[in-house]
Scaffold this motif. Structure first.
Motif, PDB file in Angstrom:
ATOM      1  N   GLY A  16      17.076   9.135   7.201  1.00 32.86           N
ATOM      2  CA  GLY A  16      18.263   9.280   8.152  1.00 32.86           C
ATOM      3  C   GLY A  16      18.007   7.997   9.012  1.00 32.86           C
ATOM      4  N   GLN A  17      16.822   7.403   9.163  1.00 36.31           N
ATOM      5  CA  GLN A  17      16.524   6.239  10.035  1.00 36.31           C
ATOM      6  C   GLN A  17      17.155   5.008   9.467  1.00 36.31           C
ATOM      7  OE1 GLN A  17      12.048   6.291  10.592  1.00 36.31           O
ATOM      8  NE2 GLN A  17      12.572   6.785  12.655  1.00 36.31           N
ATOM      9  N   GLN A  18      16.938   3.746  10.128  1.00 33.39           N
ATOM     10  CA  GLN A  18      17.368   2.700   9.679  1.00 33.39           C
ATOM     11  C   GLN A  18      16.057   1.540   9.490  1.00 33.39           C
ATOM     12  OE1 GLN A  18      17.358  -0.306  12.120  1.00 33.39           O
ATOM     13  NE2 GLN A  18      18.274  -1.823  10.415  1.00 33.39           N
ATOM     14  N   VAL A  19      16.265   0.655   8.486  1.00 32.97           N
ATOM     15  CA  VAL A  19      15.189  -0.176   8.392  1.00 32.97           C
ATOM     16  C   VAL A  19      15.822  -1.623   8.136  1.00 32.97           C
ATOM     17  CG1 VAL A  19      15.178  -0.084   5.936  1.00 32.97           C
ATOM     18  CG2 VAL A  19      12.989  -0.687   7.080  1.00 32.97           C
ATOM     19  N   THR A  20      14.878  -2.437   8.703  1.00 33.47           N
ATOM     20  CA  THR A  20      15.134  -3.880   8.442  1.00 33.47           C
ATOM     21  C   THR A  20      13.990  -4.721   7.660  1.00 33.47           C
ATOM     22  OG1 THR A  20      16.577  -4.301  10.331  1.00 33.47           O
ATOM     23  CG2 THR A  20      15.735  -6.329   9.543  1.00 33.47           C
ATOM     24  N   LEU A  21      14.409  -5.181   6.686  1.00 38.12           N
ATOM     25  CA  LEU A  21      13.215  -6.075   5.889  1.00 38.12           C
ATOM     26  C   LEU A  21      13.815  -7.570   5.974  1.00 38.12           C
ATOM     27  CD1 LEU A  21      13.243  -3.850   2.436  1.00 38.12           C
ATOM     28  CD2 LEU A  21      11.854  -3.570   4.773  1.00 38.12           C
ATOM     29  N   ARG A  22      12.524  -8.326   6.081  1.00 34.70           N
ATOM     30  CA  ARG A  22      12.993  -9.727   6.521  1.00 34.70           C
ATOM     31  C   ARG A  22      12.349 -10.716   5.180  1.00 34.70           C
ATOM     32  NH1 ARG A  22      12.119  -7.065  11.109  1.00 34.70           N
ATOM     33  NH2 ARG A  22      13.579  -7.546  12.702  1.00 34.70           N
ATOM     34  N   CYS A  23      12.920 -11.792   5.070  1.00 34.76           N
ATOM     35  CA  CYS A  23      12.675 -12.707   4.026  1.00 34.76           C
ATOM     36  C   CYS A  23      12.802 -14.238   4.321  1.00 34.76           C
ATOM     37  CB  CYS A  23      13.485 -12.448   2.702  1.00 34.76           C
ATOM     38  SG  CYS A  23      13.129 -13.737   1.355  1.00 34.76           S
ATOM     39  N   SER A  24      11.809 -15.036   4.041  1.00 36.03           N
ATOM     40  CA  SER A  24      12.041 -16.506   4.420  1.00 36.03           C
ATOM     41  C   SER A  24      11.886 -17.333   3.072  1.00 36.03           C
ATOM     42  CB  SER A  24      10.570 -16.926   5.196  1.00 36.03           C
ATOM     43  OG  SER A  24      10.709 -16.560   6.414  1.00 36.03           O
ATOM     44  N   SER A  25      12.899 -17.931   2.744  1.00 35.31           N
ATOM     45  CA  SER A  25      13.113 -18.436   1.341  1.00 35.31           C
ATOM     46  C   SER A  25      12.166 -19.561   1.067  1.00 35.31           C
ATOM     47  CB  SER A  25      14.485 -18.908   1.004  1.00 35.31           C
ATOM     48  OG  SER A  25      15.108 -19.809   1.837  1.00 35.31           O
ATOM     49  N   GLN A  26      12.232 -20.261   0.000  1.00 35.98           N
ATOM     50  CA  GLN A  26      11.366 -20.990  -0.251  1.00 35.98           C
ATOM     51  C   GLN A  26      11.962 -22.397   0.343  1.00 35.98           C
ATOM     52  OE1 GLN A  26      10.882 -23.526  -4.216  1.00 35.98           O
ATOM     53  NE2 GLN A  26       9.582 -21.837  -4.320  1.00 35.98           N
ATOM     54  N   SER A  27      11.249 -23.525   0.846  1.00 39.89           N
ATOM     55  CA  SER A  27      11.812 -24.599   1.493  1.00 39.89           C
ATOM     56  C   SER A  27      12.762 -25.188   0.542  1.00 39.89           C
ATOM     57  CB  SER A  27      10.743 -25.609   1.696  1.00 39.89           C
ATOM     58  OG  SER A  27      11.162 -26.755   2.369  1.00 39.89           O
ATOM     59  N   GLY A  28      13.963 -25.442   1.294  1.00 30.86           N
ATOM     60  CA  GLY A  28      14.925 -26.184   0.341  1.00 30.86           C
ATOM     61  C   GLY A  28      16.019 -25.303  -0.450  1.00 30.86           C
ATOM     62  N   HIS A  29      15.585 -24.027  -0.325  1.00 31.01           N
ATOM     63  CA  HIS A  29      16.575 -23.016  -0.981  1.00 31.01           C
ATOM     64  C   HIS A  29      17.527 -22.417  -0.398  1.00 31.01           C
ATOM     65  CE1 HIS A  29      13.621 -22.165  -4.469  1.00 31.01           C
ATOM     66  NE2 HIS A  29      14.040 -23.385  -4.629  1.00 31.01           N
ATOM     67  N   ASN A  30      18.860 -22.605  -0.459  1.00 33.05           N
ATOM     68  CA  ASN A  30      19.918 -21.907   0.451  1.00 33.05           C
ATOM     69  C   ASN A  30      20.557 -20.724  -0.245  1.00 33.05           C
ATOM     70  OD1 ASN A  30      21.358 -22.814  -1.972  1.00 33.05           O
ATOM     71  ND2 ASN A  30      22.125 -24.615  -0.877  1.00 33.05           N
ATOM     72  N   THR A  31      19.827 -20.350  -1.262  1.00 34.17           N
ATOM     73  CA  THR A  31      20.344 -18.961  -1.831  1.00 34.17           C
ATOM     74  C   THR A  31      19.299 -17.555  -1.714  1.00 34.17           C
ATOM     75  OG1 THR A  31      21.894 -20.196  -3.233  1.00 34.17           O
ATOM     76  CG2 THR A  31      21.507 -18.032  -3.831  1.00 34.17           C
ATOM     77  N   ASN A  79      20.683   1.591   6.206  1.00 34.33           N
ATOM     78  CA  ASN A  79      21.179   2.444   7.206  1.00 34.33           C
ATOM     79  C   ASN A  79      20.924   4.023   6.664  1.00 34.33           C
ATOM     80  OD1 ASN A  79      21.805   0.797   9.504  1.00 34.33           O
ATOM     81  ND2 ASN A  79      23.705   0.448   8.488  1.00 34.33           N
ATOM     82  N   ALA A  80      20.724   5.030   7.591  1.00 30.71           N
ATOM     83  CA  ALA A  80      20.944   6.187   6.913  1.00 30.71           C
ATOM     84  C   ALA A  80      19.995   6.458   5.886  1.00 30.71           C
ATOM     85  CB  ALA A  80      22.317   6.795   6.904  1.00 30.71           C
ATOM     86  N   LEU A  81      18.690   6.143   5.918  1.00 33.15           N
ATOM     87  CA  LEU A  81      17.838   6.128   4.687  1.00 33.15           C
ATOM     88  C   LEU A  81      17.882   7.389   3.964  1.00 33.15           C
ATOM     89  CD1 LEU A  81      14.997   4.087   6.279  1.00 33.15           C
ATOM     90  CD2 LEU A  81      16.165   3.409   4.200  1.00 33.15           C
ATOM     91  N   GLU A  82      17.687   7.477   2.773  1.00 42.71           N
ATOM     92  CA  GLU A  82      17.476   8.627   1.817  1.00 42.71           C
ATOM     93  C   GLU A  82      16.295   8.396   1.085  1.00 42.71           C
ATOM     94  OE1 GLU A  82      21.093   8.645  -0.608  1.00 42.71           O
ATOM     95  OE2 GLU A  82      22.442   8.675   1.203  1.00 42.71           O
TER      96      GLU A  82
END
Lengths: 115, 120
Positions: A16-31, A79-82
């Motif tokens: 039921g909780q919410q979570v945020t995960l983060r990512c830093s891409s490789q330098s120069g990568h826009n996707t 959101n609304a983790l299962e």
């Protein structure tokens, strides 16, 4: 080292909780793409961001959402983790250029456990 | 729809043996890419090789070699003289160009992986 970094590496959340995960891409990568890997399975495509816009989505419900920032880093929000959301979440980056060789580099992932 | 099948769930060999990991794919695209990734227990997917659909030449990189046969839709991976450090899960993946947008943005469809254990 691929230059793709993810945080946090491990976390435990309650249903039921919410979570945020983060990512830093490789330098120069826009996707940036996000994948979910359940135990014993191959990674499944969640969605992809290209220049701050969603650029494709897999078979995941709307409670999976994301963002990409001007520096091309990205967030995955659930959101609304299962309980079934328990998995390794992998971020991948690529240059999005046709001459890049289309190589997709992955981070080490965020292990999410939902209890 | 795209599909990748890795029929071997687990393989166990003794060090120095040769081992081949099988990969069969399905796609209706005429242009596509095939990949192999290695996943150690840490979880990171380590890129090994990318092959485009127009290049059927086999490739060798040190102890690794890949056999791409378009006629049978297979892209097999052989490790020669295996070592304990080769122990990992290996994934075969296929890219499609169905996502919209600029550049060459592709999503990957993965097989279920093959767990390779190399025993000393």
């Amino acid at each position: 080292e691929t230059g793709v970094t993810q945080s946090p590496t491990h976390l435990i959340k309650t249903r039921g909780q919410q979570v945020t995960l983060r990512c830093s891409s490789q330098s120069g990568h826009n996707t940036v793409s996000w994948y979910q890997q359940a135990l014993g399975q191959g990674p499944q495509f969640i969605f992809q961001y290209y220049r701050e816009e969603e650029n494709g989505r897999g078979n995941f419900p709307p409670r999976f959402s994301g963002l990409q920032f001007p520096n091309y880093s990205s967030e995955l929000n659930v959101n609304a983790l299962e309980l079934d959301d328990s998995a390794l979440y992998l971020c991948a980056s690529s240059s999005g250029r046709r001459d890049s060789g289309n190589t997709i580099y992955f981070g080490e992932g965020s292990w999410l456990t939902v209890v | 729809a795209q599909k990748v099948t890795q029929a071997q769930t687990e393989i166990s060999v003794v060090e120095k043996e040769d081992v081949t990991l099988d990969c069969v794919y399905e796609t209706r695209d005429t242009t596509y890419y095939l990949f192999w990734y290695k996943q150690p227990p840490s979880g990171e997917l380590v890129f090994l090789i990318r092959r485009n659909s127009f290049d059927e030449q086999n490739e060798i990189s040190g102890r690794y070699s890949w056999n791409f046969q378009k006629s049978t839709s297979s892209f097999n991976f052989t490790i020669t003289a295996s070592q304990v450090v080769d122990s990992a899960v290996y994934f075969c993946a296929l890219s499609e160009a169905r996502v919209k947008g600029g550049g060459s943005n592709y999503k990957l469809t993965f097989g279920k992986g093959t767990l390779l254990t190399v025993n000393p």
